[in-house]
Design an enzyme around this catalytic site. Sequence first.
Site, PDB file in Angstrom:
ATOM      1  N   LYS A  51     -48.408 -24.696 -11.340  1.00  0.00           N
ATOM      2  CA  LYS A  51     -47.662 -23.452 -11.637  1.00  0.00           C
ATOM      3  C   LYS A  51     -48.040 -22.326 -10.690  1.00  0.00           C
ATOM      4  CE  LYS A  51     -51.469 -21.466 -13.573  1.00  0.00           C
ATOM      5  NZ  LYS A  51     -52.201 -20.328 -13.068  1.00  0.00           N
ATOM      6  N   ASP A 105     -53.642 -22.773 -19.984  1.00  0.00           N
ATOM      7  CA  ASP A 105     -52.484 -23.137 -19.153  1.00  0.00           C
ATOM      8  C   ASP A 105     -51.877 -24.493 -19.515  1.00  0.00           C
ATOM      9  OD1 ASP A 105     -52.754 -20.801 -17.700  1.00  0.00           O
ATOM     10  OD2 ASP A 105     -53.898 -21.728 -16.074  1.00  0.00           O
TER      11      ASP A 105
HETATM   12  P1  ATP Z   1     -57.739 -22.642 -14.039  1.00  0.00           P
HETATM   13  O1  ATP Z   1     -56.998 -21.493 -13.404  1.00  0.00           O
HETATM   14  O2  ATP Z   1     -57.063 -23.246 -15.239  1.00  0.00           O
HETATM   15  O3  ATP Z   1     -59.228 -22.442 -14.201  1.00  0.00           O
HETATM   16  P2  ATP Z   1     -57.406 -23.918 -11.527  1.00  0.00           P
HETATM   17  O4  ATP Z   1     -55.986 -24.274 -11.358  1.00  0.00           O
HETATM   18  O5  ATP Z   1     -57.912 -22.753 -10.746  1.00  0.00           O
HETATM   19  O6  ATP Z   1     -57.701 -23.809 -13.027  1.00  0.00           O
HETATM   20  P3  ATP Z   1     -58.303 -26.621 -11.587  1.00  0.00           P
HETATM   21  O7  ATP Z   1     -57.911 -27.403 -10.390  1.00  0.00           O
HETATM   22  O8  ATP Z   1     -57.555 -26.860 -12.833  1.00  0.00           O
HETATM   23  O9  ATP Z   1     -58.322 -25.118 -11.183  1.00  0.00           O
HETATM   24  O10 ATP Z   1     -59.857 -26.923 -11.841  1.00  0.00           O
HETATM   25  C1  ATP Z   1     -60.871 -25.987 -12.071  1.00  0.00           C
HETATM   26  C2  ATP Z   1     -62.203 -26.743 -12.257  1.00  0.00           C
HETATM   27  O11 ATP Z   1     -62.111 -27.590 -13.402  1.00  0.00           O
HETATM   28  C3  ATP Z   1     -62.541 -27.677 -11.101  1.00  0.00           C
HETATM   29  O12 ATP Z   1     -63.393 -27.055 -10.188  1.00  0.00           O
HETATM   30  C4  ATP Z   1     -63.218 -28.875 -11.760  1.00  0.00           C
HETATM   31  O13 ATP Z   1     -64.610 -28.778 -11.709  1.00  0.00           O
HETATM   32  C5  ATP Z   1     -62.808 -28.816 -13.230  1.00  0.00           C
HETATM   33  N1  ATP Z   1     -61.894 -29.910 -13.673  1.00  0.00           N
HETATM   34  C6  ATP Z   1     -61.948 -30.559 -14.831  1.00  0.00           C
HETATM   35  N2  ATP Z   1     -60.944 -31.444 -14.942  1.00  0.00           N
HETATM   36  C7  ATP Z   1     -60.221 -31.367 -13.826  1.00  0.00           C
HETATM   37  C8  ATP Z   1     -59.057 -32.040 -13.349  1.00  0.00           C
HETATM   38  N3  ATP Z   1     -58.447 -32.993 -14.059  1.00  0.00           N
HETATM   39  N4  ATP Z   1     -58.583 -31.671 -12.161  1.00  0.00           N
HETATM   40  C9  ATP Z   1     -59.184 -30.700 -11.457  1.00  0.00           C
HETATM   41  N5  ATP Z   1     -60.295 -30.074 -11.828  1.00  0.00           N
HETATM   42  C10 ATP Z   1     -60.821 -30.376 -13.003  1.00  0.00           C
END
Ligand code: ATP
Length: 310
Positions: free
Chosen positions: A17, A145
């Site tokens: 998103k 999210d």
């Molecule tokens: P958010 O804004 O929801 O915190 P984001 O989009 O910035 O998330 P994500 O890629 O969802 O970031 O991941 C954030 C952290 O969550 C990663 O650094 C990782 O350590 C952990 N994590 C746990 N499960 C997952 C997954 N399935 N994919 C990616 N990261 C994951």
Amino acid sequence: MSIRAVPDRVHVRAPGKINVFLQVGAAGEDGYHDVATAYQAVSAVEDVWASPADGFTIAVSGTVEVSQVPCDDRNLAIRAARLLAQEIGWRGGVHLDVRKGVPVAGGMGGGSADAAAALVACDALWGAGLGSHDLLELGARLGADVPFALMGGTAIGTGRGDVLSPALARGRFDWVIVTREDGLSTPEVYRALDAHRGRHAVDIAPPPRRPEVATDVLHALRAGDAAMLADSAHNDLQVAALALRPELAEVLDAGERAGALVGLVSGSGPTLAFLAGDAESAIELQVLLSAAGHHALHVHGPLPGARIID
Ligand code: ATP
């Protein structure tokens, strides 16, 4: 009595998103912030295959850097599968194969998309037949999210971003996203925003008591008007992400000079999202930003939420 046919492997695709608009309220006593956001699901996607297994296991690959993704119970997809199993009293397990297309820790909700995909895939694999209402409720327990990754499209999120109402959006919006190798932690970005607001309390307006999505954003989405959306797009977390990563400001400038209608930090960053006037301008922008050494990807929205792929 009816016996439900249960598949032996289920493939689900869920979107990442972009927060087209994000206003953040003051921190509550529990440290969490209420937000008002306009989400758009985009064509950077996560693919998850679920197959029967005795325990809960996961393998992660992808077109993005995945070395930081945990492959144990910390993974949000595994937590989603376990939560569903607990909820329906499922005694077996599942193996999840995840192919990531959403940059990790980039503020594009990749982990949340994995959790949404795992819920939909396990629901089908185990023949649970939960409706979207129950899946949304389980999703909200996993992360703010996750409900949007289930719903997809374009939607307004309030509360922690998990109280959703669909937004009318006409046509298609073309974006170029610029990803960075070094992710940002979402809680750290919120803490930086609180610190910034504290330091500048005398010069800037106090955080809104009840965050709201600007009506111009809703008009622009409804009209399918990219230029109007560019004028009203906004992210309160941008100032905090830029304070933690000052070099992002130069990339935002470069994108706007290269023809983007607007550039903004996506969610908590550090991914940047540039809105283009149409698909052709997005391709030009992607080429220019790539030539300047950035990792740029052309995506479009809105896309549907987590769904089974035949
Ligand atoms: P958010 O804004 O929801 O915190 P984001 O989009 O910035 O998330 P994500 O890629 O969802 O970031 O991941 C954030 C952290 O969550 C990663 O650094 C990782 O350590 C952990 N994590 C746990 N499960 C997952 C997954 N399935 N994919 C990616 N990261 C994951």
